[in-house]
Design an enzyme around this catalytic site. Structure first.
Site, PDB file in Angstrom:
ATOM      1  N   GLU A   5      12.180  53.853 -78.994  1.00  0.00           N
ATOM      2  CA  GLU A   5      13.408  54.384 -79.566  1.00  0.00           C
ATOM      3  C   GLU A   5      13.427  54.269 -81.086  1.00  0.00           C
ATOM      4  O   GLU A   5      14.460  54.490 -81.723  1.00  0.00           O
ATOM      5  CB  GLU A   5      14.616  53.660 -78.959  1.00  0.00           C
ATOM      6  CG  GLU A   5      14.751  53.874 -77.453  1.00  0.00           C
ATOM      7  CD  GLU A   5      15.941  53.131 -76.860  1.00  0.00           C
ATOM      8  OE1 GLU A   5      16.734  52.560 -77.636  1.00  0.00           O
ATOM      9  OE2 GLU A   5      16.080  53.131 -75.626  1.00  0.00           O
ATOM     10  N   GLU A  61      13.177  51.597 -82.894  1.00  0.00           N
ATOM     11  CA  GLU A  61      13.938  50.447 -83.369  1.00  0.00           C
ATOM     12  C   GLU A  61      13.020  49.424 -84.035  1.00  0.00           C
ATOM     13  O   GLU A  61      11.982  49.057 -83.495  1.00  0.00           O
ATOM     14  CB  GLU A  61      14.691  49.792 -82.206  1.00  0.00           C
ATOM     15  CG  GLU A  61      15.794  50.655 -81.622  1.00  0.00           C
ATOM     16  CD  GLU A  61      16.515  49.978 -80.475  1.00  0.00           C
ATOM     17  OE1 GLU A  61      17.665  50.343 -80.226  1.00  0.00           O
ATOM     18  OE2 GLU A  61      15.917  49.091 -79.821  1.00  0.00           O
ATOM     19  N   GLU A 121      21.429  46.111 -73.592  1.00  0.00           N
ATOM     20  CA  GLU A 121      21.143  46.121 -75.024  1.00  0.00           C
ATOM     21  C   GLU A 121      20.858  44.712 -75.542  1.00  0.00           C
ATOM     22  O   GLU A 121      20.021  44.534 -76.433  1.00  0.00           O
ATOM     23  CB  GLU A 121      22.321  46.739 -75.786  1.00  0.00           C
ATOM     24  CG  GLU A 121      22.505  48.229 -75.575  1.00  0.00           C
ATOM     25  CD  GLU A 121      21.399  49.061 -76.233  1.00  0.00           C
ATOM     26  OE1 GLU A 121      20.641  48.520 -77.056  1.00  0.00           O
ATOM     27  OE2 GLU A 121      21.304  50.262 -75.904  1.00  0.00           O
ATOM     28  N   GLU A 126      17.393  44.193 -77.537  1.00  0.00           N
ATOM     29  CA  GLU A 126      17.413  43.940 -78.972  1.00  0.00           C
ATOM     30  C   GLU A 126      17.237  42.469 -79.335  1.00  0.00           C
ATOM     31  O   GLU A 126      16.806  42.159 -80.446  1.00  0.00           O
ATOM     32  CB  GLU A 126      18.710  44.470 -79.579  1.00  0.00           C
ATOM     33  CG  GLU A 126      18.842  45.986 -79.463  1.00  0.00           C
ATOM     34  CD  GLU A 126      19.978  46.556 -80.286  1.00  0.00           C
ATOM     35  OE1 GLU A 126      20.745  45.755 -80.893  1.00  0.00           O
ATOM     36  OE2 GLU A 126      20.113  47.792 -80.332  1.00  0.00           O
ATOM     37  N   GLU A 134      33.001  59.059 -80.689  1.00  0.00           N
ATOM     38  CA  GLU A 134      32.489  57.771 -80.209  1.00  0.00           C
ATOM     39  C   GLU A 134      33.630  56.797 -79.910  1.00  0.00           C
ATOM     40  O   GLU A 134      34.589  56.678 -80.681  1.00  0.00           O
ATOM     41  CB  GLU A 134      31.556  57.150 -81.239  1.00  0.00           C
ATOM     42  CG  GLU A 134      30.912  55.853 -80.769  1.00  0.00           C
ATOM     43  CD  GLU A 134      29.978  55.256 -81.801  1.00  0.00           C
ATOM     44  OE1 GLU A 134      28.914  54.749 -81.416  1.00  0.00           O
ATOM     45  OE2 GLU A 134      30.318  55.307 -83.001  1.00  0.00           O
ATOM     46  N   PHE A 168      22.807  63.924 -81.268  1.00  0.00           N
ATOM     47  CA  PHE A 168      24.249  64.075 -81.341  1.00  0.00           C
ATOM     48  C   PHE A 168      24.557  65.560 -81.370  1.00  0.00           C
ATOM     49  O   PHE A 168      23.659  66.392 -81.439  1.00  0.00           O
ATOM     50  CB  PHE A 168      24.817  63.404 -82.601  1.00  0.00           C
ATOM     51  CG  PHE A 168      24.450  61.958 -82.733  1.00  0.00           C
ATOM     52  CD1 PHE A 168      24.942  61.028 -81.836  1.00  0.00           C
ATOM     53  CD2 PHE A 168      23.621  61.520 -83.752  1.00  0.00           C
ATOM     54  CE1 PHE A 168      24.610  59.685 -81.952  1.00  0.00           C
ATOM     55  CE2 PHE A 168      23.277  60.184 -83.879  1.00  0.00           C
ATOM     56  CZ  PHE A 168      23.780  59.265 -82.974  1.00  0.00           C
TER      57      PHE A 168
END
Length: 371
Positions: free
Chosen positions: A321, A323, A270, A274, A297, A186
């Protein structure tokens, strides 16, 4: 200075102007390189130049770049690990070109016109951020974050294309200074500005810090036949740093919209990454800023109508990533009990839950009618 042979995206004049800076561009000239061809890099949005017997790569020559132009070009290309090489063009002229250190796997032949349609505006906007680092950062560090730079560029372009919704616009704001204090996954900008007030006057100078992020999507999978939803659970650093005793968050599927994607494409990607879901019918809940006073965002939230009969609770996510995701399958009633008990303390989950509660009867009737 030796001429530069441009065979790919830098043939797009708006991009070349950003890379080379404010100097007047020398008029480029058509040129070609024999026994080579320009292809799309496989499954990517950029061109690559490869040897190809009997074919000719078309391009242009930038005849007399200044030292400053050459330095800026070197910086831009080095962000992608491209190195300079010397070639002899079809007309016998020697020129410099930039090539990657490794051979890139090729797709079909590249088209400048096709690239301009999809990637031109994004690449120009991304180049502005890249070249802002010229003279301040080493190219390698800029290149590490180019994916998010390009995604931020695409987000900015979506914002600029949004319809005007009230009597004020960006023309009523004067940015005095905008400095990047931090930039990694970010970015954090310090901004000094004035803006038009509701009484018609101009505000005094104010200072704000803004977290610069990428547009994102959320998806709540719902099976209207079984009346079940799928949720994911994962560790979140936000609740941890706030001091929350339970920094694992139960949420809809979520992720950023990458450059070159539409929000719908990101929602499908996604959902696959996921939760392993491949067939969803998306219904848009809404588009919104979750916290407009602090972050850029912009969220696109969806309900994903799907069949959960063969989906079980389990683990998911993309390891590369970082996750670590636990899937949960809940009945609608159990889902709403979790929401109303305060166990679903994040905005997209609450918004998705209340939207689903309002539209549940319609979705179930449509599912039965379509069976």
């Amino acid at each position: 200075m030796t001429a530069l042979f441009l065979y790919g995206s830098l043939r797009h004049d708006p991009l070349l102007e950003v890379v080379l800076g404010n100097e007047t561009l020398p008029e480029n000239q058509p040129a070609s390189l024999q026994d080579h061809c320009v292809y799309w890099a496989k499954d990517a949005g950029y061109p690559c130049l490869l040897p190809a017997a009997g074919l000719t790569a078309q391009g242009v020559v930038l005849p007399n770049p200044t030292e400053q132009m050459q330095a800026r070009m070197d910086f831009y290309e080095a962000c992608f690990d491209y190195e300079v090489h010397r070639v002899t063009l079809t007309d016998g002229q020697e020129a410099l070109i930039y090539l990657p250190p490794q051979v890139i796997e090729a797709g079909p032949q590249w088209s400048l016109a096709d690239w301009q349609t999809v990637w031109g505006p994004i690449s120009v906007e991304a180049a502005r951020e890249v070249m802002a680092a010229f003279g301040r950062e080493v190219p390698k560090e800029v290149g590490k974050r180019f994916g998010v730079i390009r995604a931020r560029a695409a987000s900015k372009l979506r914002g600029q294309s949004a319809p005007l919704t009230n009597r004020f616009s960006t023309t009523d704001v004067t940015i005095i200074a905008q400095n990047r204090a931090y930039d990694h996954f970010f970015a954090l900008d310090d901004v000094r500005l004035t803006h038009r007030r509701f009484d018609g006057d101009v505000s005094p100078e104010i200072e704000r810090a803004i977290f610069v992020m990428v547009d994102s999507v959320t998806v709540l999978p719902y099976d209207p036949v079984l009346d079940r939803v799928l949720l994911i659970e994962q560790f979140r650093v936000g609740p941890l740093i706030r001091g929350d005793t339970s920094p694992w968050s139960v949420e809809p599927i979520a992720g950023r919209v990458d450059a070159g994607e539409t929000p719908e494409m990101a929602a499908h990607r996604e959902s696959l990454e996921e939760a392993g879901l491949t067939a969803l019918e998306l219904e848009l809940i809404g588009e919104y800023y979750p916290s407009p006073g602090a972050i850029t965002e912009y969220l696109y939230s969806y309900i994903g109508i799907t069949d959960l009969s063969k989906v079980t609770a389990g683990l998911g996510g993309v390891a590369a990533e970082g996750e670590d995701i636990q899937r949960h399958i809940l009945s609608f009633d159990a889902f709403m009990e979790r929401v109303t008990s305060g166990a679903g303390a994040n905005g997209p989950l609450l918004l998705s839950a209340y939207w689903l509660a309002q539209n549940r009867d319609r979705l179930r009737a449509q599912a039965v009618g379509g069976a």
